[in-house]
Every structure is written in structure tokens, then in C-alpha cells.
Motif scaffolding. Structure first.
Motif, PDB file in Angstrom:
ATOM      1  N   ILE A  78       0.839  -1.199   0.000  1.00 21.71           N
ATOM      2  CA  ILE A  78       0.000   0.000   0.000  1.00 21.71           C
ATOM      3  C   ILE A  78       0.875   1.250   0.000  1.00 21.71           C
ATOM      4  CG2 ILE A  78      -1.678   1.340   1.333  1.00 21.71           C
ATOM      5  CD1 ILE A  78      -2.834  -1.368   2.317  1.00 21.71           C
ATOM      6  N   GLU A 117       1.170   4.135  -2.921  1.00 19.22           N
ATOM      7  CA  GLU A 117       0.905   5.544  -2.614  1.00 19.22           C
ATOM      8  C   GLU A 117       2.090   6.419  -3.014  1.00 19.22           C
ATOM      9  OE1 GLU A 117      -2.014   4.911   1.296  1.00 19.22           O
ATOM     10  OE2 GLU A 117       0.129   5.346   1.547  1.00 19.22           O
ATOM     11  N   SER A 134      -2.864   1.542  -9.292  1.00 20.90           N
ATOM     12  CA  SER A 134      -3.974   1.045  -8.470  1.00 20.90           C
ATOM     13  C   SER A 134      -3.416   0.174  -7.357  1.00 20.90           C
ATOM     14  CB  SER A 134      -4.967   0.225  -9.297  1.00 20.90           C
ATOM     15  OG  SER A 134      -5.677   1.033 -10.205  1.00 20.90           O
ATOM     16  N   VAL A 135      -4.063   0.241  -6.209  1.00 21.00           N
ATOM     17  CA  VAL A 135      -3.805  -0.691  -5.116  1.00 21.00           C
ATOM     18  C   VAL A 135      -5.118  -1.417  -4.849  1.00 21.00           C
ATOM     19  CG1 VAL A 135      -3.218  -0.953  -2.686  1.00 21.00           C
ATOM     20  CG2 VAL A 135      -1.963   0.682  -4.093  1.00 21.00           C
ATOM     21  N   ASN A 139      -7.271  -3.936  -2.573  1.00 27.40           N
ATOM     22  CA  ASN A 139      -7.326  -4.437  -1.201  1.00 27.40           C
ATOM     23  C   ASN A 139      -8.555  -5.317  -1.000  1.00 27.40           C
ATOM     24  OD1 ASN A 139      -4.983  -3.032  -0.371  1.00 27.40           O
ATOM     25  ND2 ASN A 139      -6.157  -1.158  -0.093  1.00 27.40           N
ATOM     26  N   GLU A 171      -7.595   3.147  -5.303  1.00 30.20           N
ATOM     27  CA  GLU A 171      -7.854   2.038  -4.383  1.00 30.20           C
ATOM     28  C   GLU A 171      -9.103   1.300  -4.818  1.00 30.20           C
ATOM     29  OE1 GLU A 171      -8.129   0.811   0.312  1.00 30.20           O
ATOM     30  OE2 GLU A 171      -9.058   2.698  -0.303  1.00 30.20           O
ATOM     31  N   ALA A 204     -11.180  -1.607  -3.208  1.00 31.38           N
ATOM     32  CA  ALA A 204     -11.290  -2.348  -1.952  1.00 31.38           C
ATOM     33  C   ALA A 204     -12.691  -2.908  -1.791  1.00 31.38           C
ATOM     34  CB  ALA A 204     -10.942  -1.443  -0.777  1.00 31.38           C
TER      35      ALA A 204
END
Length: 250
Positions: free
Chosen positions: A158, A162, A176-177, A179, A218, A220
Motif C-alpha cells: 500500500i 501511494e 492502483s492498489v 485491497n 484504491e 477495496a
């Protein structure tokens, strides 16, 4: 997005496999990478004909990862989307602390993603286009019981995403992350505790595809678990530790 090229590491099983099939069914051409040729071939066989290519490699080996990308781009074309998803998990207790086990988790979950970035970035930087997605976890929001190496590796991803976004934006590269919460996969099958808001893998893959196509930073899910853990992230330690002990019995 039709006809674009995606590369997925850890693409032979679990979320990686489901995402490969989801993208292939929506017009993408997909290269899947993992250590086992047989499982990658099974993904290719399950997809629409000619849409998925198996490219075996061990992402903990930088040279092998670079060669996998070279092979994909020479045979399929420039990679538009890299989903760095390879990951491992084992429940971990401090009573049996093992540095080798911690390092092995970091080598796949974190360093494997770093190797993937290293391999795709030169081409994306030259083209000033592309999309790099790091598959982290809600377990990266805060340290969780039984998950010290896993939570640490996912928190690192993460923070990596960022930090890199500032530079990638200037280079024309999307970041993109991802989660996910608990998803029914061989990885979560190792858990011996009730998993709240457990999702089917195909639902997770669908959420990932939609988030990627919208270019979200994100992605998630599921929302109730995400919101709950993000609230826990805001709590001071004096509240967080007692609440987590009560919730998990650890």
C-alpha cells in the motif's frame, strides 16, 4: 478495453486465475505468470480460445521476471495493464517465530511486486502509458493477529503504491492498489477462524475488473469489511488492541 494486453502474476489460481478469466471474457488478451506451468495451462484452457497465454516464471527471480515480460511483449504486444498479484500466506504465531518464513512471505508478496514493476516500467515509461496494479489486502490496513508477515507485506505494498503514484502520474502511468477482504481461494482455505463477509472469487474478480477499468487508485471490497477496518485504523492503540483481542480471541 477490447484487445488490450494484461499481465497477471500469480495467475494460476485464486484471485489471479479468476481475474484472468474475467478479463479474457471482456475482450482482453491476458498473459498469466506463476511457477507451475500446468496450472497456467489450465487457466488458458478455461478461457475463450487464444485469449490467455501461459508464461511461467518465479517472480522472486528478477531476471526471470524481466524475461517473462520480454517474452509477453515480443509475442503479444506492449503490456497495457500489469496486475502484480502473486502472494503467499501462512498463519504465523510469535511462539514459533521464524525469520526464514517472514522473509519468504516478503520475497513473494512484496519483492515479487517490485520485480514486476521493474520489468514493465521501462516500456510503459517510454510509451507514457500503462497501468500498474498492486494486489495488497485489507490486512495491510493494520497489523492483524496470526498475520504478522502477511500484514507487513501488504502494508508495504500500500505504501509503495501511494508513494509511486506521484511519479507515475507524471509519467502517464496509472496506479492502483487492490485491497480485497476474505475471498474463497486456496489461500484463505488455510484459515481456521470464521471469515466475515467471505466473498466468492468470481465476485472479487468482477469488482477488480470494474475498478481497474474505471482507473481507481484504491479498489477495496467488500465495503462493510473495508469500512470497519478503516475505522479500526483510526483508533488509538489503547482502543485498537483490546477491541481486536475481543473480536479474534487472540
Amino acid at each position: 478495453m477490447s484487445g488490450r494486453i494484461a499481465w497477471i502474476t500469480g495467475g494460476g489460481s485464486g484471485i489471479g486465475r479468476a481475474l484472468a478469466l474475467e478479463l479474457a471474457n471482456h475482450g482482453w488478451r491476458v498473459a498469466v505468470t506463476g511457477r507451475t506451468r500446468e496450472t497456467l495451462d489450465e487457466v488458458a484452457a478455461a478461457a475463450p480460445e487464444g485469449t490467455v497465454r501461459a508464461v511461467p516464471a518465479d517472480v522472486t527471480d528478477l531476471a526471470a521476471t524481466r524475461e517473462a515480460v520480454r517474452k509477453i511483449e515480443s509475442e503479444l504486444g506492449p503490456i497495457d495493464l500489469a496486475v502484480l498479484n502473486a502472494g503467499v500466506f501462512k498463519p504465523f504465531e510469535a511462539e514459533n517465530f521464524d525469520a526464514e518464513a517472514v522473509n519468504a512471505t516478503m520475497a513473494v508478496n512484496y519483492t515479487g511486486a517490485v520485480h514486476g514493476i521493474d520489468a514493465v516500467l521501462p516500456g510503459m515509461r517510454e510509451r507514457r502509458s500503462g497501468h500498474i496494479a498492486l494486489v495488497s489486502s485489507v490486512a495491510g490496513y493494520r497489523g492483524l493477529p496470526l498475520g504478522a508477515p502477511y500484514s507487513a507485506s501488504k502494508a508495504a505494498l500500500i505504501a509503495l503504491g501511494e508513494s509511486l503514484k506521484f511519479d507515475f502520474d507524471r509519467l502517464g502511468i496509472r496506479t492502483s492498489v487492490i485491497n480485497p477482504g476474505f475471498v474463497k481461494t486456496p489461500l484463505t482455505a488455510k484459515n481456521k477462524f470464521p471469515m466475515p463477509f467471505l466473498m466468492e472469487v468470481d465476485d472479487a474478480a468482477r469488482a477488480m475488473r470494474k475498478g481497474l477499468e474505471k482507473g481507481r487508485f484504491e479498489i477495496a471490497f467488500p465495503r462493510p469489511l473495508v469500512y470497519g477496518l478503516k475505522f479500526m485504523r483510526l483508533l488509538p492503540y489503547a482502543l485498537y488492541f483490546p477491541l481486536m483481542r475481543k473480536a479474534t480471541g487472540r
